[in-house]
Scaffold this active site. Structure first.
Site, PDB file in Angstrom:
ATOM      1  N   GLY A   1       9.896   6.836   8.968  1.00 46.96           N
ATOM      2  CA  GLY A   1       9.895   5.632   9.802  1.00 46.96           C
ATOM      3  C   GLY A   1       8.829   5.531  10.871  1.00 46.96           C
TER       4      GLY A   1
ATOM      5  N   GLU B   1      11.325  12.707   6.055  1.00 45.54           N
ATOM      6  CA  GLU B   1      10.632  12.188   4.862  1.00 45.54           C
ATOM      7  C   GLU B   1       9.760  10.981   5.213  1.00 45.54           C
ATOM      8  OE1 GLU B   1      14.137  11.753   2.435  1.00 45.54           O
ATOM      9  OE2 GLU B   1      14.609   9.828   3.372  1.00 45.54           O
ATOM     10  N   PRO B   2       8.654  11.222   5.932  1.00 47.88           N
ATOM     11  CA  PRO B   2       7.746  10.124   6.239  1.00 47.88           C
ATOM     12  C   PRO B   2       6.951   9.689   5.009  1.00 47.88           C
ATOM     13  CG  PRO B   2       6.839  12.195   7.017  1.00 47.88           C
ATOM     14  CD  PRO B   2       8.205  12.500   6.474  1.00 47.88           C
ATOM     15  N   GLY B   3       6.615   8.426   4.965  1.00 43.60           N
ATOM     16  CA  GLY B   3       5.750   7.912   3.900  1.00 43.60           C
ATOM     17  C   GLY B   3       4.506   7.296   4.519  1.00 43.60           C
TER      18      GLY B   3
ATOM     19  N   ARG C   1       2.109  -7.010   1.073  1.00 42.67           N
ATOM     20  CA  ARG C   1       2.772  -6.895   2.380  1.00 42.67           C
ATOM     21  C   ARG C   1       2.587  -8.127   3.271  1.00 42.67           C
ATOM     22  NH1 ARG C   1       1.689  -3.433   5.842  1.00 42.67           N
ATOM     23  NH2 ARG C   1       3.800  -3.178   6.629  1.00 42.67           N
TER      24      ARG C   1
ATOM     25  N   TYR D   1       6.078  -9.467   4.334  1.00 38.96           N
ATOM     26  CA  TYR D   1       6.547  -9.125   5.690  1.00 38.96           C
ATOM     27  C   TYR D   1       5.706  -9.761   6.790  1.00 38.96           C
ATOM     28  CZ  TYR D   1       8.183  -4.961   3.060  1.00 38.96           C
ATOM     29  OH  TYR D   1       8.739  -4.090   2.157  1.00 38.96           O
TER      30      TYR D   1
ATOM     31  N   CYS E   1      -2.753 -17.893  -7.326  1.00 37.06           N
ATOM     32  CA  CYS E   1      -2.359 -19.292  -7.340  1.00 37.06           C
ATOM     33  C   CYS E   1      -1.158 -19.479  -6.434  1.00 37.06           C
ATOM     34  CB  CYS E   1      -1.986 -19.642  -8.765  1.00 37.06           C
ATOM     35  SG  CYS E   1      -2.755 -21.121  -9.260  1.00 37.06           S
ATOM     36  N   GLU E   2      -1.357 -19.311  -5.158  1.00 34.82           N
ATOM     37  CA  GLU E   2      -0.249 -19.303  -4.202  1.00 34.82           C
ATOM     38  C   GLU E   2      -0.879 -19.570  -2.841  1.00 34.82           C
ATOM     39  OE1 GLU E   2       3.750 -18.720  -4.190  1.00 34.82           O
ATOM     40  OE2 GLU E   2       2.709 -17.856  -5.888  1.00 34.82           O
TER      41      GLU E   2
HETATM   42  C1  LIG Z   1      15.279   6.556   2.607  1.00 33.67           C
HETATM   43  C2  LIG Z   1      13.874   6.412   3.059  1.00 33.67           C
HETATM   44  N1  LIG Z   1      13.207   7.515   3.450  1.00 33.67           N
HETATM   45  C3  LIG Z   1      11.926   7.453   3.858  1.00 33.67           C
HETATM   46  C4  LIG Z   1      11.243   6.258   3.895  1.00 33.67           C
HETATM   47  C5  LIG Z   1       9.822   6.248   4.344  1.00 33.67           C
HETATM   48  O1  LIG Z   1       9.673   5.492   5.490  1.00 33.67           O
HETATM   49  P1  LIG Z   1       8.237   5.379   6.174  1.00 33.67           P
HETATM   50  O2  LIG Z   1       7.278   5.025   5.131  1.00 33.67           O
HETATM   51  O3  LIG Z   1       8.411   4.325   7.191  1.00 33.67           O
HETATM   52  O4  LIG Z   1       7.959   6.703   6.807  1.00 33.67           O
HETATM   53  C6  LIG Z   1      11.903   5.081   3.504  1.00 33.67           C
HETATM   54  C7  LIG Z   1      11.199   3.802   3.536  1.00 33.67           C
HETATM   55  O5  LIG Z   1      11.701   2.767   3.802  1.00 33.67           O
HETATM   56  C8  LIG Z   1      13.250   5.156   3.075  1.00 33.67           C
HETATM   57  O6  LIG Z   1      13.911   4.075   2.679  1.00 33.67           O
END
Ligand SMILES: Cc1ncc(COP(=O)(O)O)c(C=O)c1O
Length: 466
Positions: free
Chosen positions: A276, A318-320, A358, A362, A389-390
Site C-alpha cells: 500500500g 507485500e508491496p507492489g 489507470r 482511477y 475510440c473513446e
Molecule cells: C492483498 C493485496 N496485497 C498487496 C497489494 C499491493 O498493493 P500496493 O501495490 O499498493 O503496494 C494489493 C493491491 O491492491 C493487494 O490487494
C-alpha cells in the site's frame, strides 16, 4: 498557461531527474519521478540504464515499457534491509505481482530474496515458471476457483483464505491431500485510508476478507481442522497511501488478533500487513520513504507485542507499486496534434488506455517528458490523447511540454505498476513490448504482440467462411 521558474524558463524533462543527494542519504525510488539511472546525455536525450530511449524506440518500436533494473533491485533491497534493521524478529518481503507479473520480474524479485504474492492461477503459474520456490509464494483471491486451489495445494504454496466458502472448500480438499495445507486468514480490519475508493480494501464494506465480527467463529472452526495448518493472519488496507497512521493502527490491531487466535487454541506465528505504500507520480506527491513506512510498522508490532506479552511473529509485507512503479517508463511516438483555439491542444500518441488504463479507471495523474528534447524550455500546455475510440482516453491533462512535432518521443513516468498488468487489447491494439535496461544493455522481457497474436484464439465457424 505554462508556469515559469522564478529565475527564468523551466526546462522540460531535466527538472524530473532524480535529485542529487548528500552521500549519507539513500535515494528512495518511491520518492522520485524518473528511474534512478535516468540521465540526459550529450545529445540532450533521455537515457535510462545507460540506454538512449530514442534508440530503444528505434530498435523495439513504440509504445515501449522500459524497466530500469537498478531501480527495481534497489527498491527490493531497501525493503529487505530496512526490515532487518528495524525488526527484531524474522521478516519476509513479498512482491505483489499483481502490479506487474511476468517471468523476468518475478525472477528479479526472487533473486533479491523476496517471495511472491499472487492472486490468480495465472500469476501463480508465472511465478512457478520464473523459478520461485513454492514455499515463497502466497496465493490470494476473494473467489479462487477449485482449479486455482488445486494448483496451489499441489505446488505447495501458502493459501491466503478469504471467506467461509473457500475455507469449507479447503477442508474438503484437505481430506484428500497427503499433507496439511498451509493457510493464512485474510481479515478485514475496518481501517479507512485516504485513497481512491477502488483501491481501498481495508474498510468494513469491502469484498475482501473475513468480517472481524466473525473472528471467534472462524478461529474456533479453523482450530478444529486437522488438514489445515493456519500459520498466519493477513490484512491489506489499500493502495497509494501517503499516511503512516493507518498502517500503525493496522499493526496494533493485527497483534491483538494474534492474541485472540491463541484463545481458540490456534498457534499463529505470522502476520502479513499487506502493501500500500504510495509513490510520487507528480511533483506535489510526497509519500513517506520505504524506511519510514517499514519503521512505523515494525515499531507498532513490537510495541504491541511487548504490551500484550507476546513473542514477535514472523512479519511479512507485500508491496507492489512502491517496488516497481518508478522503475518503469512508457515511451510513445507523438503523431497528430489538434489545436482548438482558446480551448485546448490535443497531442496524440500511439498508445493510450489499452497500455495504461489507470487514468480512465482511477483518474490517475502522470507526468511526461520528451525524450529527445530533455532540456528544451517548456513551451505549451497540452492534453495527451490516446489513440483509442473513446473520448475519455486521455493519458495526461495539462501536460507541460516543450514544443513537440510528430515523431518526438513522449515518455510517461512511473508506469511500472498496474499498467502492463491491467493492459488490454481494446480496439485490437497489440500489447506493447517491454525491455529491461541495465549497464547500457537492453533485454526484451515481453515481446510486442502481433496481429497474428490478436486472432490466435479466434475461431471462425465453418458456416461463416466465405
Ligand atoms: C492483498 C493485496 N496485497 C498487496 C497489494 C499491493 O498493493 P500496493 O501495490 O499498493 O503496494 C494489493 C493491491 O491492491 C493487494 O490487494
Amino acid at each position: 498557461m505554462v508556469s515559469t521558474h522564478p529565475q527564468g524558463v523551466q526546462h522540460s524533462g531535466s527538472q524530473y531527474l532524480p535529485q542529487k543527494r548528500s552521500t549519507n542519504t539513500k535515494p528512495a525510488p518511491n520518492q522520485e519521478l524518473l528511474p534512478l539511472s535516468a540521465k540526459v546525455n550529450h545529445h540532450d536525450f533521455l537515457e535510462i540504464g545507460g540506454c538512449d530511449v530514442t534508440t530503444l524506440v528505434k530498435q523495439f518500436g513504440s509504445p515501449l515499457y522500459i524497466l530500469d533494473e537498478a531501480t527495481l533491485r534497489l527498491a527490493c533491497q531497501q525493503y529487505r534491509e530496512t526490515f532487518q534493521q528495524f525488526y527484531q524478529g524474522e521478516s519476509q518481503v513479498l512482491y505483489a505481482s499483481k502490479a506487474w507479473s511476468c517471468l523476468a520480474i518475478c525472477a528479479i524479485a526472487a533473486s533479491e530474496g523476496l517471495g511472491i504474492d499472487v492472486v490468480s492461477g495465472g500469476e501463480l503459474y508465472t511465478a512457478l515458471n520464473a523459478g520461485v520456490r513454492p514455499n515463497q509464494i502466497y496465493l490470494h483471491g476473494n473467489n479462487k476457483s477449485s482449479a486455482e486451489l488445486a494448483l496451489a495445494i499441489e505446488s505447495g504454496c501458502t493459501l491466503v483464505v478469504d471467506n467461509w466458502h473457500e475455507l469449507r472448500t479447503l477442508v474438503e480438499m484437505g481430506a484428500k491431500s497427503p499433507s496439511k495445507i498451509p493457510i493464512m486468514l485474510r481479515l478485514t480490519p475496518g481501517i479507512e485510508c485516504h485513497t481512491h475508493e477502488y483501491i481501498r480494501t481495508g474498510h468494513l464494506d469491502s469484498k475482501f476478507g473475513f468480517d472481524p465480527h466473525d473472528l471467534p467463529e472462524v478461529f474456533a472452526f479453523v482450530s478444529q481442522q486437522p488438514q489445515l495448518n493456519c500459520v498466519g493472519l493477513h490484512a491489506h488496507i489499500g493502495s497509494q497511501i501517503f499516511e503512516l497512521q493507518p498502517h500503525r493502527d493496522l499493526a496494533t490491531l493485527m497483534v491483538r488478533w494474534l492474541r485472540d487466535a491463541a484463545k481458540y487454541g490456534l498457534t499463529v506465528t505470522e502476520l502479513n500487513i499487506g502493501g500500500g505504500l504510495g509513490i510520487k507520480y507528480t511533483e506535489s506527491d510526497d509519500p513517506p520513504s520505504v524506511e519510514e513506512w517499514v519503521k512505523a510498522i515494525c515499531e507498532g508490532i513490537q510495541a504491541t507485542c511487548t504490551a500484550e506479552n507476546l513473542p514477535l511473529p514472523k512479519l511479512l509485507c507485500e508491496p507492489g507499486r512502491s517496488l516497481i512503479a518508478t522503475a518503469c517508463v512508457t515511451a510513445y511516438t507523438i503523431g497528430a496534434t489538434k489545436v482548438i483555439p482558446e480551448i485546448r491542444t490535443y497531442v496524440a500518441i500511439d498508445g493510450g488506455m489499452s497500455d495504461n488504463p489507470r487514468p480512465i479507471t482511477y483518474r490517475s495523474v502522470y507526468r511526461a517528458v520528451v525524450a529527445n528534447k530533455m532540456s528544451a524550455p517548456l513551451a505549451e500546455t497540452v492534453t495527451i490523447a490516446g489513440k483509442h475510440c473513446e473520448s475519455g482516453d486521455i493519458l495526461i491533462h495539462n501536460a507541460q511540454l516543450p514544443k513537440t512535432v510528430p515523431g518526438d518521443i513522449l515518455v510517461v513516468l512511473g508506469t511500472g505498476a498496474y499498467n502492463y498488468s491491467m493492459a488490454s487489447n481494446y480496439n485490437r491494439l497489440p500489447r506493447p513490448a517491454a525491455v529491461l535496461v541495465a549497464d547500457g544493455e537492453a533485454n526484451l522481457i515481453l515481446q510486442r504482440e502481433t496481429y497474428q497474436d490478436l486472432i490466435r484464439q479466434d475461431r471462425l465457424p465453418e458456416r461463416l467462411r466465405t
